[in-house]
Scaffold this active site. Structure first.
Site, PDB file in Angstrom:
ATOM      1  CB  SER A   1      -0.905  -0.006   1.217  1.00  0.00           C
ATOM      2  OG  SER A   1      -0.160  -0.279   2.364  1.00  0.00           O
TER       3      SER A   1
ATOM      4  CG  HIS B   1      -3.614  -1.181  -2.150  1.00  0.00           C
ATOM      5  ND1 HIS B   1      -4.128  -0.007  -1.665  1.00  0.00           N
ATOM      6  CD2 HIS B   1      -3.277  -1.903  -1.061  1.00  0.00           C
ATOM      7  CE1 HIS B   1      -4.092  -0.025  -0.352  1.00  0.00           C
ATOM      8  NE2 HIS B   1      -3.576  -1.166   0.037  1.00  0.00           N
TER       9      HIS B   1
ATOM     10  CD  GLU C   1      -6.253   2.581  -3.896  1.00  0.00           C
ATOM     11  OE1 GLU C   1      -6.759   3.675  -3.599  1.00  0.00           O
ATOM     12  OE2 GLU C   1      -5.279   2.106  -3.282  1.00  0.00           O
TER      13      GLU C   1
ATOM     14  CG  ASN D   1      -4.051   2.744   2.473  1.00  0.00           C
ATOM     15  OD1 ASN D   1      -5.189   2.328   2.667  1.00  0.00           O
ATOM     16  ND2 ASN D   1      -2.986   1.981   2.577  1.00  0.00           N
TER      17      ASN D   1
HETATM   18  N1  3HC Z   1     -12.662 -11.489   6.902  1.00  0.00           N
HETATM   19  C1  3HC Z   1     -13.577 -11.902   6.001  1.00  0.00           C
HETATM   20  N2  3HC Z   1     -14.863 -11.587   6.054  1.00  0.00           N
HETATM   21  C2  3HC Z   1     -15.264 -10.819   7.069  1.00  0.00           C
HETATM   22  C3  3HC Z   1     -14.378 -10.337   8.057  1.00  0.00           C
HETATM   23  C4  3HC Z   1     -13.026 -10.700   7.941  1.00  0.00           C
HETATM   24  N3  3HC Z   1     -12.091 -10.287   8.807  1.00  0.00           N
HETATM   25  N4  3HC Z   1     -15.075  -9.599   8.929  1.00  0.00           N
HETATM   26  C5  3HC Z   1     -16.346  -9.617   8.518  1.00  0.00           C
HETATM   27  N5  3HC Z   1     -16.467 -10.328   7.378  1.00  0.00           N
HETATM   28  C6  3HC Z   1     -17.668 -10.545   6.580  1.00  0.00           C
HETATM   29  C7  3HC Z   1     -18.444 -11.748   7.003  1.00  0.00           C
HETATM   30  O1  3HC Z   1     -19.085 -12.301   5.887  1.00  0.00           O
HETATM   31  C8  3HC Z   1     -19.483 -11.136   7.924  1.00  0.00           C
HETATM   32  O2  3HC Z   1     -20.652 -11.855   7.950  1.00  0.00           O
HETATM   33  P1  3HC Z   1     -20.854 -13.087   8.960  1.00  0.00           P
HETATM   34  O3  3HC Z   1     -20.412 -12.661  10.314  1.00  0.00           O
HETATM   35  O4  3HC Z   1     -22.279 -13.391   8.851  1.00  0.00           O
HETATM   36  O5  3HC Z   1     -20.002 -14.205   8.405  1.00  0.00           O
HETATM   37  C9  3HC Z   1     -19.768  -9.806   7.266  1.00  0.00           C
HETATM   38  O6  3HC Z   1     -18.518  -9.386   6.718  1.00  0.00           O
HETATM   39  C10 3HC Z   1     -20.289  -8.764   8.230  1.00  0.00           C
HETATM   40  O7  3HC Z   1     -19.394  -8.718   9.340  1.00  0.00           O
HETATM   41  P2  3HC Z   1     -19.793  -8.188  10.783  1.00  0.00           P
HETATM   42  O8  3HC Z   1     -21.251  -8.395  11.003  1.00  0.00           O
HETATM   43  O9  3HC Z   1     -18.838  -8.800  11.752  1.00  0.00           O
HETATM   44  O10 3HC Z   1     -19.449  -6.658  10.824  1.00  0.00           O
HETATM   45  P3  3HC Z   1     -19.693  -5.477   9.795  1.00  0.00           P
HETATM   46  O11 3HC Z   1     -21.064  -5.515   9.211  1.00  0.00           O
HETATM   47  O12 3HC Z   1     -19.233  -4.250  10.484  1.00  0.00           O
HETATM   48  O13 3HC Z   1     -18.689  -5.758   8.614  1.00  0.00           O
HETATM   49  C11 3HC Z   1     -16.540  -5.127   7.882  1.00  0.00           C
HETATM   50  C12 3HC Z   1     -17.348  -5.975   8.853  1.00  0.00           C
HETATM   51  C13 3HC Z   1     -16.828  -5.568   6.441  1.00  0.00           C
HETATM   52  C14 3HC Z   1     -15.062  -5.387   8.202  1.00  0.00           C
HETATM   53  C15 3HC Z   1     -16.949  -3.622   8.062  1.00  0.00           C
HETATM   54  O14 3HC Z   1     -16.881  -3.281   9.404  1.00  0.00           O
HETATM   55  C16 3HC Z   1     -16.099  -2.675   7.279  1.00  0.00           C
HETATM   56  O15 3HC Z   1     -16.302  -2.468   6.096  1.00  0.00           O
HETATM   57  N6  3HC Z   1     -15.097  -2.061   7.948  1.00  0.00           N
HETATM   58  C17 3HC Z   1     -14.180  -1.148   7.311  1.00  0.00           C
HETATM   59  C18 3HC Z   1     -13.106  -1.922   6.610  1.00  0.00           C
HETATM   60  C19 3HC Z   1     -12.124  -1.036   5.910  1.00  0.00           C
HETATM   61  O16 3HC Z   1     -12.194   0.183   5.920  1.00  0.00           O
HETATM   62  N7  3HC Z   1     -11.141  -1.646   5.269  1.00  0.00           N
HETATM   63  C20 3HC Z   1     -10.082  -0.949   4.605  1.00  0.00           C
HETATM   64  C21 3HC Z   1      -8.898  -0.920   5.490  1.00  0.00           C
HETATM   65  S1  3HC Z   1      -7.527  -0.105   4.754  1.00  0.00           S
HETATM   66  C22 3HC Z   1      -6.713  -1.330   3.960  1.00  0.00           C
HETATM   67  O17 3HC Z   1      -7.059  -2.465   3.989  1.00  0.00           O
HETATM   68  C23 3HC Z   1      -5.547  -0.894   3.168  1.00  0.00           C
HETATM   69  C24 3HC Z   1      -4.285  -1.573   3.578  1.00  0.00           C
HETATM   70  O18 3HC Z   1      -3.270  -1.123   2.739  1.00  0.00           O
HETATM   71  C25 3HC Z   1      -3.900  -1.349   4.985  1.00  0.00           C
END
Ligand code: 3HC
Length: 291
Positions: A125, A146, A158, A197
């Site tokens: 990233s 990414h 990306e 990011n």
């Molecule tokens: N891995 C895979 N699937 C996941 C997961 C994980 N760690 N966490 C949740 N899920 C999926 C599952 O299918 C889950 O459904 P289930 O529990 O019935 O199996 C579904 O998502 C919904 O999860 P939750 O009910 O636990 O919680 P949310 O509705 O809040 O969803 C989330 C979880 C999708 C992680 C949501 O909170 C979200 O979108 N968060 C923001 C994530 C984000 O911003 N990511 C970008 C980070 S930056 C990055 O990655 C860049 C890098 O360079 C660092």
């Protein structure tokens, strides 16, 4: 067959951490044969257990069919044999540690063992691909690709070319991401942090400043982000999901490229990193996790 006409039949993902393992699973679910490579067998075993439990849950919840999930499992190979996996691949996605020296050595090795037509992408990233492309003899077939955490869920990928990346490489990488069911965001040129990011960092920087100034607790800052801005997670919860180690190393990699003290990790992040509190993966970060 030329690079132009060769479809991507087999991919290798390097690094069985949170990102690499889910990227490989996404590929296998899309119908591509995938190898997930790591230097540690234990890491592969953990990745396999976590991935199988994720996709089994999908079957249980009726989100995927048992046949599809079994077929995807059969398409995903877990291995420590980098050479055998890469030699048979059309596309390699590197998702190893954010360390330039390690990545450059890895890309030089990949260049030696991958078929000449194969594209070498990095999921980094922050380390732009021009910094690893010149360790290879095929800079036109190197780019950043990414993904976002959790890669099984997040739609965005990306694609970032460097000055020598060919248009064909961008097209193939974008086509692959689309075949994974992702939405592609193409950048015209490389910039550390890319788009998402950088947006995220702006929020994270403000959140850490508010916290370190004692304005509010991490919990309350997260609550504001979720209830006032409708973010799915607050910035502190998100750091725990992404990994405090990843957050720290990203900042260090950026500092290494910009030499700007503003790029350095915040003191509170540095403290958590140094005590080994990496977030969900270690059971403790900004929050504590019981399992
Ligand atoms: N891995 C895979 N699937 C996941 C997961 C994980 N760690 N966490 C949740 N899920 C999926 C599952 O299918 C889950 O459904 P289930 O529990 O019935 O199996 C579904 O998502 C919904 O999860 P939750 O009910 O636990 O919680 P949310 O509705 O809040 O969803 C989330 C979880 C999708 C992680 C949501 O909170 C979200 O979108 N968060 C923001 C994530 C984000 O911003 N990511 C970008 C980070 S930056 C990055 O990655 C860049 C890098 O360079 C660092």
């Amino acid at each position: 067959m030329s690079q132009e006409n060769r479809p991507v039949n087999r991919i290798t993902v390097i690094g069985a951490g949170t990102m690499g393992s889910q990227i490989a699973m996404v590929a296998a679910l899309s119908g591509v044969s995938a190898s997930l490579v790591d230097i540690k067998q234990e890491q592969l075993d953990v990745a396999k257990e976590q991935l199988w439990s994720r996709v089994d849950r999908d079957v249980h919840k009726g989100r995927r069919s048992l046949e599809d999930v079994n077929a995807a499992k059969a398409r995903l190979n877990f291995t420590t044999d980098l050479e055998a996996a890469v030699a048979a691949s059309d596309f390699v996605i590197e998702a190893a540690i954010e360390d330039l020296k390690i990545k450059r050595e890895l890309f030089a090795t990949l260049d030696r063992i991958a078929p000449p037509h194969a594209i070498l992408a990095t999921n980094s990233s922050n380390i732009v691909s021009s910094r690893v492309a010149d360790a290879t003899s095929r800079p036109d077939r190197v780019c950043n690709m990414h993904f976002f955490n959790p890669a099984l869920v997040m739609e965005c990928v990306e694609i970032i070319p460097h000055a020598q990346t060919s248009e064909k490489t961008v097209d193939i990488a974008a086509g692959l991401a689309e075949s994974f069911g992702k939405r592609v965001v193409k950048l015209n040129k490389e910039v550390p942090g890319f788009i998402a990011n950088r947006l995220l960092n702006a929020i994270r920087r403000e959140a850490l400043e508010l916290y370190e100034d004692g304005v509010a607790s991490a919990e309350d800052i997260d609550l504001a982000a979720k209830t006032a801005l409708r973010h799915p997670m607050g910035p502190f919860e998100l750091m725990d999901l992404v990994g405090i180690d990843v957050v720290y190393l990203i900042r260090m990699a950026e500092y290494e490229q910009t030499a700007d003290p503003e790029s350095l990790p915040a003191e509170s992040v540095k403290k958590l990193y140094e005590e080994g509190s990496f977030g969900r993966k270690t059971g403790k970060g900004w929050y504590s996790y019981s399992n």
